[in-house]
Design a protein around this motif. Structure first.
Motif, PDB file in Angstrom:
ATOM      1  N   THR A 111       0.608  -1.547  -0.088  1.00  0.00           N
ATOM      2  CA  THR A 111      -0.227   0.205   0.124  1.00  0.00           C
ATOM      3  C   THR A 111       0.718   1.291   0.018  1.00  0.00           C
ATOM      4  OG1 THR A 111      -0.432  -0.143   2.174  1.00  0.00           O
ATOM      5  CG2 THR A 111      -1.929  -0.942   1.493  1.00  0.00           C
ATOM      6  N   SER A 112       2.178   0.646   0.061  1.00  0.00           N
ATOM      7  CA  SER A 112       2.807   2.513  -0.001  1.00  0.00           C
ATOM      8  C   SER A 112       4.395   1.953  -0.781  1.00  0.00           C
ATOM      9  CB  SER A 112       3.026   2.899   1.525  1.00  0.00           C
ATOM     10  OG  SER A 112       4.190   1.780   2.211  1.00  0.00           O
ATOM     11  N   ASP A 113       5.212   3.074  -0.738  1.00  0.00           N
ATOM     12  CA  ASP A 113       6.824   2.425  -1.280  1.00  0.00           C
ATOM     13  C   ASP A 113       7.514   1.913  -0.372  1.00  0.00           C
ATOM     14  OD1 ASP A 113       6.337   3.825  -3.307  1.00  0.00           O
ATOM     15  OD2 ASP A 113       7.054   6.171  -3.498  1.00  0.00           O
ATOM     16  N   GLN A 114       6.837   2.397   0.947  1.00  0.00           N
ATOM     17  CA  GLN A 114       7.276   1.238   2.359  1.00  0.00           C
ATOM     18  C   GLN A 114       7.259   0.223   2.061  1.00  0.00           C
ATOM     19  OE1 GLN A 114       6.818   3.879   6.373  1.00  0.00           O
ATOM     20  NE2 GLN A 114       8.100   2.210   7.425  1.00  0.00           N
ATOM     21  N   ARG A 115       6.179  -0.413   2.538  1.00  0.00           N
ATOM     22  CA  ARG A 115       5.479  -1.341   2.441  1.00  0.00           C
ATOM     23  C   ARG A 115       6.523  -2.120   1.321  1.00  0.00           C
ATOM     24  NH1 ARG A 115       4.345  -4.221   5.001  1.00  0.00           N
ATOM     25  NH2 ARG A 115       1.556  -4.457   5.468  1.00  0.00           N
ATOM     26  N   ARG A 116       5.910  -1.753  -0.201  1.00  0.00           N
ATOM     27  CA  ARG A 116       6.977  -2.568  -0.869  1.00  0.00           C
ATOM     28  C   ARG A 116       8.090  -2.466  -0.701  1.00  0.00           C
ATOM     29  NH1 ARG A 116       2.011   0.782  -3.860  1.00  0.00           N
ATOM     30  NH2 ARG A 116       4.032   2.994  -3.457  1.00  0.00           N
ATOM     31  N   THR A 149      -2.148  -2.577   6.784  1.00  0.00           N
ATOM     32  CA  THR A 149      -2.414  -2.107   6.190  1.00  0.00           C
ATOM     33  C   THR A 149      -1.429  -0.633   6.463  1.00  0.00           C
ATOM     34  OG1 THR A 149      -3.350  -0.594   6.634  1.00  0.00           O
ATOM     35  CG2 THR A 149      -4.338  -1.859   5.325  1.00  0.00           C
TER      36      THR A 149
END
Length: 201
Positions: A111-116, A149
């Motif tokens: 759901t975000s660059d950090q999560r990816r 999330t």
């Protein structure tokens, strides 16, 4: 699947019907994931535009006899699996997780660059490998609760023997949901509910 046209389902008894239905569910799920993985290839090729369709999902909805909303969701899932969740895609095609679980993971995990970045990091304890390992053991609804999330914050709390998660999954779940020491004093299995980690501010 053409054999289904000649199969008299009315002659199957309860147990036989259950076995056939289970097998069909597995085949349908695996085929569904294989299909959505092909959609980005078709889209990128651009041949669909020769039909005059105003967008790829619109073309897909006509070609596969789907609603436009379902077509859009399938295109989005195919791209997410290709770009961010290769392990999930492989597990789903192999039948280790269902297409619905893959959809849940694709919706909630990257759901975000950090999560990816976290999911793609082979050294991180909460990468995509962990998500897939847990999803193999969980139902769709449990998978939806397990995958948060927001970015996880590691919490080194020991697990209770026999619970559905393992120690490294503490980074994805709250201490109460793992140990069963929440305010209601009950375990996740007895209530069917698990706490989500707080979202980042």
């Amino acid at each position: 699947m053409s054999f289904l046209a000649g199969l008299d389902l009315s002659v199957l008894e309860g147990r036989e019907a259950a076995v056939v239905a289970r097998r069909l569910a597995e085949v349908t799920s695996r085929a569904g994931v294989a299909k959505v993985r092909l959609l980005p290839v078709i889209d990128d090729d651009g041949v669909w535009a020769l039909s005059g369709a105003r967008s790829f999902p619109v073309w897909l909805s006509h070609d596969h006899r789907l609603s436009v909303g379902v077509a859009r969701a399938q295109v989005r899932l195919g791209r997410t699996l290709r770009d961010h969740l290769p392990a999930t895609a492989a597990a789903a095609v192999a039948g280790e997780v269902t297409v619905e679980q893959a959809q849940v993971i694709a919706t909630l995990a990257p759901t975000s660059d950090q999560r990816r970045e976290l999911l793609a990091d082979p050294e991180h304890e909460c990468n995509e490998t962990l998500v897939v390992e847990q999803a193999r053991q969980l139902s769709v609804d449990e998978t939806r609760v397990f995958v948060p999330t927001g970015p996880p914050t590691p919490t080194p709390t020991p697990t209770t023997a026999g619970t559905w998660t393992r120690a490294t999954a503490n980074a994805w779940t709250s201490p109460a949901s793992v140990t069963g020491t929440g305010s209601r004093g009950s375990s996740p299995r007895s209530t069917g509910r698990r706490s989500r980690p707080p979202s980042p501010q």
